[in-house]
Design a protein around this motif. Structure first.
Motif, PDB file in Angstrom:
ATOM      1  N   PHE A   1       0.726  -1.125  -0.166  1.00  0.00           N
ATOM      2  CA  PHE A   1      -0.035   0.195  -0.032  1.00  0.00           C
ATOM      3  C   PHE A   1       0.990   1.360   0.095  1.00  0.00           C
ATOM      4  O   PHE A   1       2.216   1.301   0.440  1.00  0.00           O
ATOM      5  CB  PHE A   1      -1.122  -0.031   1.056  1.00  0.00           C
ATOM      6  CG  PHE A   1      -0.589  -0.019   2.613  1.00  0.00           C
ATOM      7  CD1 PHE A   1       0.252   1.160   3.206  1.00  0.00           C
ATOM      8  CD2 PHE A   1      -0.304  -1.343   3.148  1.00  0.00           C
ATOM      9  CE1 PHE A   1       0.724   0.967   4.427  1.00  0.00           C
ATOM     10  CE2 PHE A   1       0.318  -1.632   4.495  1.00  0.00           C
ATOM     11  CZ  PHE A   1       0.998  -0.274   5.057  1.00  0.00           C
TER      12      PHE A   1
ATOM     13  N   ILE B   1      -4.016   0.709  -2.236  1.00  0.00           N
ATOM     14  CA  ILE B   1      -3.733  -0.567  -1.515  1.00  0.00           C
ATOM     15  C   ILE B   1      -4.162  -1.660  -2.388  1.00  0.00           C
ATOM     16  O   ILE B   1      -5.248  -1.496  -3.044  1.00  0.00           O
ATOM     17  CB  ILE B   1      -4.308  -0.451  -0.227  1.00  0.00           C
ATOM     18  CG1 ILE B   1      -3.887  -1.678   0.629  1.00  0.00           C
ATOM     19  CG2 ILE B   1      -6.003  -0.642  -0.459  1.00  0.00           C
ATOM     20  CD1 ILE B   1      -4.522  -1.626   2.176  1.00  0.00           C
TER      21      ILE B   1
ATOM     22  N   ILE C   1      -4.423   6.070   3.418  1.00  0.00           N
ATOM     23  CA  ILE C   1      -4.180   5.405   2.381  1.00  0.00           C
ATOM     24  C   ILE C   1      -4.497   5.812   0.990  1.00  0.00           C
ATOM     25  O   ILE C   1      -5.681   6.366   0.773  1.00  0.00           O
ATOM     26  CB  ILE C   1      -4.766   4.054   2.633  1.00  0.00           C
ATOM     27  CG1 ILE C   1      -4.470   3.341   3.914  1.00  0.00           C
ATOM     28  CG2 ILE C   1      -4.471   2.848   1.516  1.00  0.00           C
ATOM     29  CD1 ILE C   1      -2.883   3.094   4.009  1.00  0.00           C
TER      30      ILE C   1
END
Length: 826
Positions: free
Chosen positions: A294, A306, A303
């Protein structure tokens, strides 16, 4: 001549559509596979990473001259491509001495103290609730979802199989997966457009379906609902991600460091945001974990991208591959919102790469986010009809406007292909066979014959028994339905039958009226919380093999009528009036009792009125007819509260009494430790009644493992008028066996169970039932038993070893027993 023209056409088509495909394996100089190496087409952003065996597959719709391989600690390698398709490449990466001096490489079990990847992971934990829609009071967005099923790993043997005779045209849609590199044929596609509203202050969310379209099954909402439930939505920030009833540990979980190794691999700009790239992989085999990488932003610790790929050694049945990609976009330079979610699963009976299987793919796109626009709480409680004909028949213009990405050529072709396939007689035969296995009924016009799985049975009263039934079925949304069966016992030479009818009067409140009659042989007391289901029948009185004599059976003539309605979602109120007569079905079992004049009676005649309240929070159903299909069976709580009043004298009633019953059952996902099922039951009968109306503790004299029964109790070994019972069953999902070397590769699963019951019986009831000769005993010293099971044997069978905890001195007490159960589970 025509074959030459066809061949020329395909050659010409391939020249029009430029495409580059590569696959192979990456190894180091010693021949060891290099997992999680970067593979990218030169001068492009199109790439992938190798799996844990070092294998890769990469494709692009454009022409590329070279592909570049890299991994921390190794020299970057560029390979020139000779053509548009290069398979079975073997790439050797050499160690880079200078890089080894500068970069700390973590292999095996990474250190929790010195690993920089774990410092970043802790930052993610601290900020996990500060990103996405959870950061706002209210939110809304548009959602487009595309579900597709594809037959995969297609070879010449399958194409030439006689099974597909007359359906050869389907092979025109074959393509290759950019994830696995296997060929596939699209066989089902479903598209849905919806608007989602949420309020974090009220903890409410509502999704309004605006349009739905699918190939070949336009009116089958049940099939669509099952598919959607199979691919439930998830949040990668959650500690555990549930797929196929299994809880996988998320790589972003706070417990991730116990099951994953993390490596800080790279850092770079991703869409003008500086991000770190972290690779993760399982510490041990056999656990429900992923591998992948990720990208995480260096300021918000959100994030950016990912991907997750289920470990090949994960204890998961029928699923060969699970692959997930998620992409996030930036809002106001700080908040990351999900924009794309891709999920692929590869279903197969065998895990070998060359075995045929089925891809299940879901692509979900998100757009037009709006925030902090509140709506009244009543908005979230309003019922929305998801089965409007308009929703399922949107014109092409609607889809052209609302699709967030265009269909590719395969997806466009599958609509026409499946519409044609439905007209092929051989396909119709296959479809009927599959429907029979799934529902238990065989379709004959507007009438279904079945259930086919209950045709044969055996018990001491009837001997060998044959049963055949059926139901009306014009469609899944029928407003009324009639069901019935006929059965014959070759020992008692008697004909039995049952018939019931129900009619949905009001769709909004689900006001339903019902009535029926049944004359049959029944194992009363097979469950504590009884129902007056006219067509119900316990396995205890129809199983082919039993432990000991299964002779404590009752002949029943039951007539019922009543109505039910739903004042709120998943909450049902039901009023049932019933009249039944009971008498013993064998000479070795007696229902005799003393009437109020002191005379012995052998038959019970009893009218009742029952009020039942049923609450099933989070239950999902499909259809709006008189019968609905439960989509997420075994995935929600069941709560029941019932009051029954027995009427004396009216309609020849023998007794006046009141009975109160309650039940609560709940499945629990215990993180990475498996799944726990719990049930608590309690009840009391406030007045003296004969044995046929008391509450026997449900024993189990079959060789089947029956939940909510006591495996080492005989029928009527304990009888009560007041009771409380507890049932616990926990499936560890292979967590223990995966740590034992010689058991690890068998994918077995550990199941433990505990069952206990307290009961009492009044002196009045003991005296009333004295003539039947049965020593009435209640478990006033709590009776308990426990079991240890081995599940997933051949992936379809579980064997339970059951131990009796006390009351070992009871006549004929079974201290130990073995039961089993068949079932399909992931």
């Amino acid at each position: 001549m025509k074959y030459f023209l066809i061949f020329s056409f395909f050659i010409f088509s391939s020249l029009l559509v430029a495409q580059t495909k590569v696959s192979g394996v990456v190894k180091d100089a010693s021949g060891t596979s290099v997992a999680f190496a970067n593979v990218i087409f030169k001068d492009s952003n199109i790439g992938t990473i190798t799996n844990e065996e070092g294998r890769f597959y990469l494709e692009s719709d454009d022409d590329h001259e070279a592909v570049v391989f890299s991994f921390v600690g190794y020299e970057t390698k560029e390979v020139v491509l000779d053509g548009s398709t290069t398979y079975k490449m073997e790439i050797i990466l050499n160690e880079e001495a200078s890089a080894l001096d500068e970069v700390v490489i973590f292999t095996g079990k990474t250190s929790k103290k010195d690993n920089p990847a774990l410092v970043i992971l802790r930052k993610i934990w601290e900020n996990r609730r500060e990103n996405g829609v959870k950061k706002f009071n209210q939110y809304s967005y548009d959602k487009y979802e595309k579900l597709e099923f594809d037959l995969n790993t297609i070879d010449s043997t399958l194409i030439k199989s006689k099974i597909f005779k007359g359906m050869e045209f389907i092979w025109d849609q074959i393509d290759t997966s950019n994830i696995t590199g296997n060929s596939y044929l699209p066989i089902f596609i479903n598209e849905a457009v919806s608007k989602v509203y949420g309020d974090n202050l009220l903890d409410e969310e509502k999704e309004i379906l605006k349009g739905n379209k699918n190939s070949g099954f336009s009116n089958n909402q049940t099939l669509i609902a099952f598919v959607k439930d199979l691919y439930k939505e998830y949040d990668v920030y959650d500690n555990y991600l549930k797929f196929f009833d299994k809880a996988f540990t998320s790589p972003l979980s706070r417990t991730g460091i116990d099951v994953y190794n993390y490596v800080l691999l790279d850092s770079a700009y991703r869409d003008n945001k500086w991000c770190y790239n972290i690779v993760y992989y399982p510490r041990r085999k056999g656990e429900l974990t992923f591998k992948g990488d990720f990208w995480v932003n260096d300021t918000t610790w959100a994030i950016k991208e990912i991907n997750l790929r289920a470990s090949k050694s994960a204890n998961l049945n029928w699923v060969r591959e699970v692959y997930i990609e998620q992409e996030f976009d930036v809002l106001n330079d700080s908040v990351f919102l999900i924009t794309r979610d891709y999920f692929l699963s590869d279903f197969s009976f065998r895990k070998k790469e060359e075995a045929q299987g089925v891809y299940g793919r879901r692509t979900t796109l998100f757009d037009n986010y709006s925030f902090d626009i509140p709506k009244e709480k009543s908005f979230y409680g309003e019922q929305v009809d998801p089965y409007s004909e308009e929703i399922y028949n949107r014109p092409d213009e609607f889809w052209a406007e609302n699709r967030m990405e265009e269909l590719n050529k395969d997806e466009k072709g599958v609509y026409e292909m499946l519409d044609t396939l439905k007209t092929v007689p051989r396909f119709q035969t296959f479809y009927k066979l599959g429907a029979t296995l799934a529902t238990g009924y065989y379709e004959v016009g507007d009438f279904d014959v079945g259930p086919v799985f209950s045709i044969f049975g055996f018990n001491e009263a009837e001997g060998f028994r044959v049963r055949l039934g059926g139901r009306t079925y014009f469609g899944q949304n029928d407003p009324w339905r009639i069901e019935g069966f006929g059965a014959y016992g070759f020992r008692d030479q008697r004909f039995k039958y049952g018939i019931s009818a129900k009619w949905l009067l009001d769709r909004k409140s689900r006001l339903t009226v019902f009535a029926g009659n049944r004359r049959d042989v029944e194992q009363t007391g097979a469950s504590l919380t009884n129902s007056n289901d006219v067509l119900g029948r316990s396995l205890a009185s129809s199983s082919l093999i039993s432990v000991g004599a299964n002779d404590r059976l009752t002949r029943i003539n039951l007539t019922t009528a009543g109505f039910s309605f739903e004042p709120a979602k998943n909450f049902q109120a039901r009023v049932t009036g019933s009249y039944r007569t009971l008498e013993s079905a064998t000479e070795t079992f007696s229902l005799d009792y003393l009437d109020e004049n002191g005379n012995v009676q052998s038959e019970i005649s009893q009218p009742e009125i029952e009020l039942g309240l049923f609450y099933t929070p989070k239950r999902k159903t499909s259809g709006y007819g008189v019968e609905r299909t439960i989509i997420n069976d075994g995935d929600f709580a069941n709560i029941y509260l019932g009051y029954t009043y027995g009427i004396k004298d009216a309609f020849g009633g023998d007794f006046e009494y009141s009975k109160i019953q309650a039940l609560y059952s709940q499945p629990w996902n215990i993180g990475g430790f498996g799944r726990l099922f719990t049930t608590v039951e309690a009840g009391t009968i406030l007045d003296p009644v004969p044995l046929g109306l008391l509450s026997p503790i449900p024993g189990n004299q079959t060789y089947f493992s029956l939940y909510n029964t006591f495996s080492n109790l005989d029928f009527y070994e304990f009888v009560s008028d007041t009771y409380t019972s507890l049932h616990l069953q926990h499936n560890f999902g292979g967590r223990i066996f995966s740590r034992i070397p010689f058991l690890r590769d068998l994918d077995l699963r550990e199941v433990v169970g505990f069952r206990a019951v307290y009961g009492s019986i009044s002196d009045e009831n003991i005296a009333l039932n004295a003539p039947n000769g049965l020593l009435l005993q209640a478990p006033e010293d709590i009776y308990y038993e426990y079991s240890i099971g081995v599940g997933n044997i051949f992936r379809i069978f579980r064997l339970d070893f059951n131990f009796r905890g006390n009351y070992l001195d009871n006549p004929g007490a079974r201290r130990f027993g073995v039961t089993g159960i068949f079932g399909f589970s992931f």
